[in-house]
Design a protein around this motif. Structure first.
Motif, PDB file in Angstrom:
ATOM      1  N   UNK A  90      13.285  74.220  14.623  1.00 48.57           N
ATOM      2  CA  UNK A  90      12.330  74.820  15.553  1.00 48.57           C
ATOM      3  C   UNK A  90      13.050  75.408  16.766  1.00 48.57           C
ATOM      4  N   UNK A  91      14.044  74.697  17.254  1.00 42.35           N
ATOM      5  CA  UNK A  91      14.814  75.199  18.381  1.00 42.35           C
ATOM      6  C   UNK A  91      15.557  76.477  18.028  1.00 42.35           C
ATOM      7  N   UNK A  92      16.112  76.521  16.813  1.00 43.47           N
ATOM      8  CA  UNK A  92      16.819  77.717  16.361  1.00 43.47           C
ATOM      9  C   UNK A  92      15.870  78.910  16.287  1.00 43.47           C
ATOM     10  N   UNK A  93      14.683  78.692  15.737  1.00 41.45           N
ATOM     11  CA  UNK A  93      13.723  79.796  15.633  1.00 41.45           C
ATOM     12  C   UNK A  93      13.316  80.297  17.024  1.00 41.45           C
ATOM     13  N   UNK A  94      13.099  79.360  17.943  1.00 40.85           N
ATOM     14  CA  UNK A  94      12.721  79.743  19.307  1.00 40.85           C
ATOM     15  C   UNK A  94      13.838  80.542  19.969  1.00 40.85           C
ATOM     16  N   UNK A  95      15.081  80.148  19.733  1.00 40.93           N
ATOM     17  CA  UNK A  95      16.217  80.872  20.284  1.00 40.93           C
ATOM     18  C   UNK A  95      16.279  82.292  19.721  1.00 40.93           C
ATOM     19  N   UNK A  96      16.077  82.412  18.406  1.00 38.93           N
ATOM     20  CA  UNK A  96      16.132  83.726  17.773  1.00 38.93           C
ATOM     21  C   UNK A  96      14.985  84.621  18.233  1.00 38.93           C
ATOM     22  N   UNK A  97      13.871  84.024  18.576  1.00 39.70           N
ATOM     23  CA  UNK A  97      12.769  84.795  19.152  1.00 39.70           C
ATOM     24  C   UNK A  97      13.119  85.260  20.567  1.00 39.70           C
ATOM     25  N   UNK A  98      13.747  84.362  21.325  1.00 44.44           N
ATOM     26  CA  UNK A  98      14.094  84.694  22.713  1.00 44.44           C
ATOM     27  C   UNK A  98      15.073  85.857  22.789  1.00 44.44           C
ATOM     28  N   UNK A  99      16.074  85.871  21.902  1.00 44.86           N
ATOM     29  CA  UNK A  99      17.101  86.911  21.994  1.00 44.86           C
ATOM     30  C   UNK A  99      16.578  88.281  21.553  1.00 44.86           C
ATOM     31  N   UNK A 166      27.064  83.553  19.181  1.00 47.62           N
ATOM     32  CA  UNK A 166      27.483  84.741  18.442  1.00 47.62           C
ATOM     33  C   UNK A 166      26.327  85.321  17.632  1.00 47.62           C
ATOM     34  N   UNK A 167      25.569  84.433  16.978  1.00 42.51           N
ATOM     35  CA  UNK A 167      24.437  84.886  16.181  1.00 42.51           C
ATOM     36  C   UNK A 167      23.372  85.532  17.056  1.00 42.51           C
ATOM     37  N   UNK A 168      23.114  84.927  18.199  1.00 42.03           N
ATOM     38  CA  UNK A 168      22.128  85.492  19.119  1.00 42.03           C
ATOM     39  C   UNK A 168      22.533  86.867  19.603  1.00 42.03           C
ATOM     40  N   UNK A 169      23.825  87.030  19.898  1.00 39.91           N
ATOM     41  CA  UNK A 169      24.307  88.331  20.321  1.00 39.91           C
ATOM     42  C   UNK A 169      24.146  89.388  19.243  1.00 39.91           C
ATOM     43  N   UNK A 170      24.417  89.004  17.980  1.00 39.65           N
ATOM     44  CA  UNK A 170      24.290  89.960  16.884  1.00 39.65           C
ATOM     45  C   UNK A 170      22.840  90.369  16.674  1.00 39.65           C
ATOM     46  N   UNK A 171      21.917  89.441  16.871  1.00 43.01           N
ATOM     47  CA  UNK A 171      20.496  89.764  16.746  1.00 43.01           C
ATOM     48  C   UNK A 171      20.071  90.685  17.888  1.00 43.01           C
ATOM     49  N   UNK A 172      20.509  90.366  19.089  1.00 45.26           N
ATOM     50  CA  UNK A 172      20.089  91.118  20.270  1.00 45.26           C
ATOM     51  C   UNK A 172      20.512  92.580  20.225  1.00 45.26           C
ATOM     52  N   UNK A 173      21.672  92.871  19.624  1.00 44.09           N
ATOM     53  CA  UNK A 173      22.165  94.245  19.609  1.00 44.09           C
ATOM     54  C   UNK A 173      21.822  94.967  18.316  1.00 44.09           C
ATOM     55  N   UNK A 174      21.159  94.283  17.402  1.00 44.05           N
ATOM     56  CA  UNK A 174      20.833  94.886  16.116  1.00 44.05           C
ATOM     57  C   UNK A 174      19.773  95.982  16.264  1.00 44.05           C
ATOM     58  N   UNK A 175      19.856  96.983  15.400  1.00 42.93           N
ATOM     59  CA  UNK A 175      18.819  98.018  15.374  1.00 42.93           C
ATOM     60  C   UNK A 175      17.500  97.464  14.845  1.00 42.93           C
ATOM     61  N   UNK A 176      17.578  96.375  14.093  1.00 47.23           N
ATOM     62  CA  UNK A 176      16.387  95.710  13.559  1.00 47.23           C
ATOM     63  C   UNK A 176      16.499  94.223  13.857  1.00 47.23           C
ATOM     64  N   UNK A 177      16.192  93.807  15.104  1.00 46.40           N
ATOM     65  CA  UNK A 177      16.372  92.413  15.507  1.00 46.40           C
ATOM     66  C   UNK A 177      15.607  91.417  14.635  1.00 46.40           C
ATOM     67  N   UNK A 178      14.406  91.780  14.203  1.00 47.16           N
ATOM     68  CA  UNK A 178      13.610  90.852  13.401  1.00 47.16           C
ATOM     69  C   UNK A 178      14.297  90.548  12.073  1.00 47.16           C
ATOM     70  N   UNK A 179      14.806  91.585  11.419  1.00 45.84           N
ATOM     71  CA  UNK A 179      15.504  91.386  10.153  1.00 45.84           C
ATOM     72  C   UNK A 179      16.798  90.607  10.364  1.00 45.84           C
ATOM     73  N   UNK A 180      17.515  90.916  11.453  1.00 50.26           N
ATOM     74  CA  UNK A 180      18.755  90.195  11.753  1.00 50.26           C
ATOM     75  C   UNK A 180      18.475  88.719  12.017  1.00 50.26           C
TER      76      UNK A 180
END
Length: 214
Positions: A90-99, A166-180
């Protein structure tokens, strides 16, 4: 007891940080001026300098505000689950939503390292999220009476903190953050499943030099 002047001063500071966050998010650090910030907050530049030494200082306050919001969301999500593994997921999902939020992507990921400098950036990041990652990791690894020494627990925290950053950074800069974010969640899910299997074999499987049974 807090005086009226103190309340006004704190309200002014909060308004400045809120406006600064909004402008930094929309335009980036370089394109945001102090004149725009004070105009947005409807205060004088002197009021800004009463609270902040300059543009970098108010950026840091905005950075901390964004990070604090993300950390609170992660903590709240994890707290809603009694099982340590569920807490971690749950914490991981919340983090990925935040970024994926615009403020996090621009203020923390895009501008943060260059404005604050690498060392200061890492200090801020660790101050806001490291303790939370450490708490979750220790909860998972020591569940059901497992006995791991502090050095191993610290090592796991460092590894997971680095991986999530590192994973959060890759999601944040992705052209498709949701898919990342979905890819990251799937990958970390595999890692957590493997770790859970090792722990089920016994804490000794995680001792230095130990190998797991196949």
């Amino acid at each position: 007891m807090e005086t009226r002047r103190q309340r006004y001063s704190e309200a002014t500071k909060q308004a400045l940080v809120e406006v600064a966050e909004r402008l930094f998010t929309a335009h980036g650090y370089s394109a945001t001026s102090l004149d725009a910030i004070v105009a947005g907050a409807d205060v004088t530049k002197g009021a800004l300098y009463h609270h902040f030494s300059g543009k970098q200082a108010i950026f840091e306050a905005a950075f901390e505000r964004v990070q604090s919001r993300a950390t609170t969301g992660i903590a709240d999500a994890a707290a809603g689950h009694p099982d340590p593994w569920d807490q971690a997921q749950a914490g991981m999902r919340a983090f990925l939503e935040a970024v994926q939020e615009p403020a996090y992507r621009q203020v923390v990921v895009s501008d943060g390292p260059s404005v604050l400098g690498h060392e200061r950036y890492r200090e801020q990041e660790e101050r806001s999220t490291y303790a939370l990652v450490d708490e979750i990791v220790r909860s998972v690894l020591t569940a059901e009476g497992r006995d791991l020494d502090d050095a191993m627990l610290d090592t796991f925290t460092r590894i997971f903190f680095g991986a999530m950053s590192a994973a959060g950074g890759s999601v944040a800069v992705s052209d498709d953050p949701a898919a990342a974010a979905l890819r990251v969640e799937a990958a970390i899910g595999v890692i957590l499943a493997g770790l859970q299997r090792l722990l089920d074999e016994g804490a000794g499987a995680l001792a230095p030099g130990a190998t797991s049974r196949t």
